[in-house]
Design a protein around this motif. Structure first.
Motif, PDB file in Angstrom:
ATOM      1  N   MET A   1       0.827  -1.206   0.000  1.00  0.00           N
ATOM      2  CA  MET A   1       0.000   0.000   0.000  1.00  0.00           C
ATOM      3  C   MET A   1       0.866   1.262   0.000  1.00  0.00           C
ATOM      4  SD  MET A   1      -3.409  -0.341   0.178  1.00  0.00           S
ATOM      5  CE  MET A   1      -4.643  -1.631   0.482  1.00  0.00           C
ATOM      6  N   THR A   2       0.433   2.245  -0.744  1.00  0.00           N
ATOM      7  CA  THR A   2       1.071   3.554  -0.734  1.00  0.00           C
ATOM      8  C   THR A   2       0.254   4.472   0.160  1.00  0.00           C
ATOM      9  OG1 THR A   2       1.832   3.244  -3.016  1.00  0.00           O
ATOM     10  CG2 THR A   2       1.829   5.486  -2.146  1.00  0.00           C
ATOM     11  N   ARG A   3       0.933   5.162   1.074  1.00  0.00           N
ATOM     12  CA  ARG A   3       0.212   6.015   2.024  1.00  0.00           C
ATOM     13  C   ARG A   3       0.567   7.483   1.779  1.00  0.00           C
ATOM     14  NH1 ARG A   3      -0.703   5.443   8.508  1.00  0.00           N
ATOM     15  NH2 ARG A   3      -2.190   3.915   7.726  1.00  0.00           N
ATOM     16  N   VAL A   4      -0.460   8.292   1.574  1.00  0.00           N
ATOM     17  CA  VAL A   4      -0.296   9.725   1.325  1.00  0.00           C
ATOM     18  C   VAL A   4      -0.978  10.509   2.433  1.00  0.00           C
ATOM     19  CG1 VAL A   4      -0.796  11.630  -0.256  1.00  0.00           C
ATOM     20  CG2 VAL A   4      -0.208   9.375  -1.174  1.00  0.00           C
ATOM     21  N   VAL A   5      -0.270  11.496   2.991  1.00  0.00           N
ATOM     22  CA  VAL A   5      -0.908  12.420   3.933  1.00  0.00           C
ATOM     23  C   VAL A   5      -1.602  13.517   3.136  1.00  0.00           C
ATOM     24  CG1 VAL A   5      -0.619  13.932   5.917  1.00  0.00           C
ATOM     25  CG2 VAL A   5       0.998  12.095   5.544  1.00  0.00           C
ATOM     26  N   VAL A   6      -2.868  13.756   3.425  1.00  0.00           N
ATOM     27  CA  VAL A   6      -3.601  14.847   2.788  1.00  0.00           C
ATOM     28  C   VAL A   6      -4.060  15.821   3.871  1.00  0.00           C
ATOM     29  CG1 VAL A   6      -5.551  15.516   1.346  1.00  0.00           C
ATOM     30  CG2 VAL A   6      -4.354  13.369   0.894  1.00  0.00           C
ATOM     31  N   ASP A   7      -3.773  17.074   3.666  1.00  0.00           N
ATOM     32  CA  ASP A   7      -4.137  18.137   4.596  1.00  0.00           C
ATOM     33  C   ASP A   7      -5.606  18.505   4.387  1.00  0.00           C
ATOM     34  OD1 ASP A   7      -4.407  20.424   6.109  1.00  0.00           O
ATOM     35  OD2 ASP A   7      -3.125  21.661   4.818  1.00  0.00           O
ATOM     36  N   ALA A   8      -6.460  18.119   5.314  1.00  0.00           N
ATOM     37  CA  ALA A   8      -7.895  18.395   5.187  1.00  0.00           C
ATOM     38  C   ALA A   8      -8.231  19.854   5.464  1.00  0.00           C
ATOM     39  CB  ALA A   8      -8.687  17.496   6.140  1.00  0.00           C
ATOM     40  N   MET A   9      -7.312  20.597   6.087  1.00  0.00           N
ATOM     41  CA  MET A   9      -7.597  21.972   6.490  1.00  0.00           C
ATOM     42  C   MET A   9      -7.042  22.999   5.506  1.00  0.00           C
ATOM     43  SD  MET A   9      -9.072  20.776   9.063  1.00  0.00           S
ATOM     44  CE  MET A   9      -9.687  22.315   9.736  1.00  0.00           C
ATOM     45  N   GLY A  10      -6.288  22.553   4.515  1.00  0.00           N
ATOM     46  CA  GLY A  10      -5.642  23.476   3.595  1.00  0.00           C
ATOM     47  C   GLY A  10      -6.581  24.004   2.526  1.00  0.00           C
ATOM     48  N   GLY A  11      -6.348  25.245   2.105  1.00  0.00           N
ATOM     49  CA  GLY A  11      -7.104  25.822   1.011  1.00  0.00           C
ATOM     50  C   GLY A  11      -8.182  26.786   1.458  1.00  0.00           C
ATOM     51  N   ASP A  12      -8.818  27.401   0.481  1.00  0.00           N
ATOM     52  CA  ASP A  12      -9.872  28.376   0.743  1.00  0.00           C
ATOM     53  C   ASP A  12     -11.232  27.724   0.969  1.00  0.00           C
ATOM     54  OD1 ASP A  12      -8.009  30.441   0.304  1.00  0.00           O
ATOM     55  OD2 ASP A  12      -8.354  30.344  -1.853  1.00  0.00           O
ATOM     56  N   ARG A  88       8.426  12.439   7.238  1.00  0.00           N
ATOM     57  CA  ARG A  88       9.809  12.311   7.711  1.00  0.00           C
ATOM     58  C   ARG A  88       9.971  11.093   8.624  1.00  0.00           C
ATOM     59  NH1 ARG A  88      11.921  16.662  11.877  1.00  0.00           N
ATOM     60  NH2 ARG A  88      10.672  15.303  13.218  1.00  0.00           N
ATOM     61  N   GLU A  89       8.970  10.824   9.439  1.00  0.00           N
ATOM     62  CA  GLU A  89       9.044   9.712  10.390  1.00  0.00           C
ATOM     63  C   GLU A  89       8.671   8.372   9.769  1.00  0.00           C
ATOM     64  OE1 GLU A  89       6.452  11.059  13.460  1.00  0.00           O
ATOM     65  OE2 GLU A  89       7.927  12.445  14.334  1.00  0.00           O
ATOM     66  N   GLY A  90       8.371   8.352   8.480  1.00  0.00           N
ATOM     67  CA  GLY A  90       8.056   7.101   7.804  1.00  0.00           C
ATOM     68  C   GLY A  90       6.642   6.602   7.998  1.00  0.00           C
ATOM     69  N   LYS A  91       5.778   7.441   8.551  1.00  0.00           N
ATOM     70  CA  LYS A  91       4.382   7.049   8.743  1.00  0.00           C
ATOM     71  C   LYS A  91       3.567   7.237   7.467  1.00  0.00           C
ATOM     72  CE  LYS A  91       4.587   8.300  13.641  1.00  0.00           C
ATOM     73  NZ  LYS A  91       4.087   9.233  14.702  1.00  0.00           N
ATOM     74  N   ALA A  92       4.133   7.935   6.512  1.00  0.00           N
ATOM     75  CA  ALA A  92       3.504   8.138   5.208  1.00  0.00           C
ATOM     76  C   ALA A  92       4.595   8.318   4.167  1.00  0.00           C
ATOM     77  CB  ALA A  92       2.572   9.347   5.242  1.00  0.00           C
ATOM     78  N   ASP A  93       4.207   8.167   2.899  1.00  0.00           N
ATOM     79  CA  ASP A  93       5.187   8.217   1.812  1.00  0.00           C
ATOM     80  C   ASP A  93       5.226   9.559   1.098  1.00  0.00           C
ATOM     81  OD1 ASP A  93       5.770   5.346   2.039  1.00  0.00           O
ATOM     82  OD2 ASP A  93       3.726   5.094   1.301  1.00  0.00           O
ATOM     83  N   ALA A  94       4.157  10.355   1.196  1.00  0.00           N
ATOM     84  CA  ALA A  94       4.076  11.617   0.472  1.00  0.00           C
ATOM     85  C   ALA A  94       3.086  12.537   1.172  1.00  0.00           C
ATOM     86  CB  ALA A  94       3.652  11.384  -0.975  1.00  0.00           C
ATOM     87  N   PHE A  95       3.144  13.824   0.816  1.00  0.00           N
ATOM     88  CA  PHE A  95       2.272  14.819   1.431  1.00  0.00           C
ATOM     89  C   PHE A  95       1.622  15.673   0.352  1.00  0.00           C
ATOM     90  CE2 PHE A  95       1.791  19.203   3.201  1.00  0.00           C
ATOM     91  CZ  PHE A  95       0.805  18.920   4.130  1.00  0.00           C
ATOM     92  N   PHE A  96       0.316  15.959   0.526  1.00  0.00           N
ATOM     93  CA  PHE A  96      -0.400  16.810  -0.413  1.00  0.00           C
ATOM     94  C   PHE A  96      -1.281  17.785   0.347  1.00  0.00           C
ATOM     95  CE2 PHE A  96      -4.411  17.429  -2.912  1.00  0.00           C
ATOM     96  CZ  PHE A  96      -3.883  18.337  -3.814  1.00  0.00           C
ATOM     97  N   SER A  97      -1.224  19.066  -0.041  1.00  0.00           N
ATOM     98  CA  SER A  97      -2.025  20.092   0.615  1.00  0.00           C
ATOM     99  C   SER A  97      -2.370  21.190  -0.373  1.00  0.00           C
ATOM    100  CB  SER A  97      -1.262  20.705   1.802  1.00  0.00           C
ATOM    101  OG  SER A  97      -1.953  21.818   2.341  1.00  0.00           O
ATOM    102  N   ALA A  98      -3.562  21.749  -0.202  1.00  0.00           N
ATOM    103  CA  ALA A  98      -3.974  22.922  -0.981  1.00  0.00           C
ATOM    104  C   ALA A  98      -3.846  24.179  -0.126  1.00  0.00           C
ATOM    105  CB  ALA A  98      -5.410  22.751  -1.473  1.00  0.00           C
ATOM    106  N   GLY A  99      -3.054  24.106   0.926  1.00  0.00           N
ATOM    107  CA  GLY A  99      -2.874  25.222   1.835  1.00  0.00           C
ATOM    108  C   GLY A  99      -1.844  26.229   1.349  1.00  0.00           C
ATOM    109  N   SER A 100      -1.300  27.011   2.286  1.00  0.00           N
ATOM    110  CA  SER A 100      -0.335  28.055   1.965  1.00  0.00           C
ATOM    111  C   SER A 100       0.904  27.494   1.279  1.00  0.00           C
ATOM    112  CB  SER A 100       0.077  28.765   3.266  1.00  0.00           C
ATOM    113  OG  SER A 100       1.258  29.512   3.091  1.00  0.00           O
TER     114      SER A 100
END
Length: 330
Positions: A1-12, A88-100
């Protein structure tokens, strides 16, 4: 499995828009897991309904208007900082955000870290082109001042992105300038031209002009972040102007309104391609793990595509390919 962190609070947009996009991504990719970062009352109920989603509960949000560096340092429990830390801690493989964008750039650099040998991370995105050929433009605003050796690195990073994300096996590279002649440009551009031309491993075609950004002539166009950001915002503004003028023309007569209705779908598709929604936004290249930045005024489809693109970057080892391209040659 590939794990991606998604920022639910980012964006307008409200978190519900992001959560809908995550749901679409999970449905489209059965080998995807999402670590959803955000307020407990938003992310916990969503994750309880989706078996491959896990809540990363945070208590702070970095706003669009906040100073990026100060916010990242002070708001350590924000969705952006905690999301990057999970990578960084290896809990996920990538990060995605629509924030700042600035906060993501800062957190990505300070928390995720740069690939060995990379001077500065840079923003890149694939622009639509005539005939369906996409062009990767780098840098879109992360670095206003770029010495020649930095632009050489950007070219290598953008070529790796073009191969992995766009699917171009042998990218053709050009340098954005005010003329195609080798002798044209500022002192900085002349120096950059010489450095890129002398670099190994790049198919350098020489200078290109602003008219080439959407022409589909080149696979990669390299420039400094100031010029790239101005070019990108100019294209976005031009697109809005054209749509505004078409709306005004459509309102002028019944015949024009019918014509506008007939091309409405095509115009929406064109606007989506130009916005980068097809890939979810821009990629912050040069980091140890994929970090993607979506548009603040996002939508569920863009969130879905950004999440899926992040997963593809992991599976195709984009960061490893960038490291290999920049490694000293024996």
């Amino acid at each position: 499995m590939t794990r991606v962190v998604v920022d639910a609070m980012g964006g307008d947009e409200p978190p519900e828009v992001v959560l809908e996009g995550i749901a679409r991504a999970l449905e489209a990719d059965q080998d995807l897991e999402v670590l959803v970062a955000g307020d407990e009352d938003k992310v916990a109920p969503f994750c309880a309904k989706h078996s491959r989603a896990e809540a990363l509960v945070t208590t702070e949000v970095i706003g669009m208007a906040e100073h990026p560096t100060e916010a990242v340092r002070k708001k350590r429990d924000s969705s952006i900082v905690r999301g990057c830390r999970a990578v960084r801690e290896g809990k996920a493989d990538a990060f995605f955000s629509a924030g700042s964008t600035g906060a993501i750039l800062t957190a990505g650099t300070l928390v995720v870290g740069r690939v060995k040998g990379v001077g500065r991370a840079a923003l890149a995105s694939a622009l639509p082109g005539i005939g369906g050929r996409m062009t990767t433009l780098i840098d879109l605003g992360a670095n206003a001042d770029c010495p020649p050796e930095m632009l050489v690195q950007f070219a290598h990073m953008a070529c790796a992105y073009a191969r992995v994300v766009v699917g171009v096996p042998n990218p053709r590279v050009a340098l954005l300038n005010n003329g195609t002649e080798e002798t044209k440009g500022s002192e900085a551009t002349l120096a950059a031209h010489a450095a890129i031309a002398a670099a190994d491993g790049l198919d350098f075609a020489g200078n290109c002009e602003g008219r080439d950004l959407l022409a589909g002539t080149y696979d990669v166009i390299v420039t400094d972040g100031l010029t790239g950001n101005v070019a990108l915002k100019t294209m976005e503004g031009t697109a809005k102007y054209i749509v505004s003028e078409l709306k005004a023309a459509a309102a002028s007569s019944g015949k024009a309104a019918v014509g506008a209705l007939l091309i409405k779908g095509a115009l929406k598709d064109m606007a989506a391609r130009l916005s980068g929604d097809a890939l979810g936004g821009a990629a912050l290249l040069g980091l140890k793990a994929p970090v993607l930045v979506g548009h603040g005024a996002t939508n569920p489809e863009a969130i879905k595509n950004g999440t899926l693109t992040a997963a593809r970057c992991v599976r195709e080892d984009l960061c490893g390919k960038i490291a290999e391209a920049l490694a000293p040659k024996a």
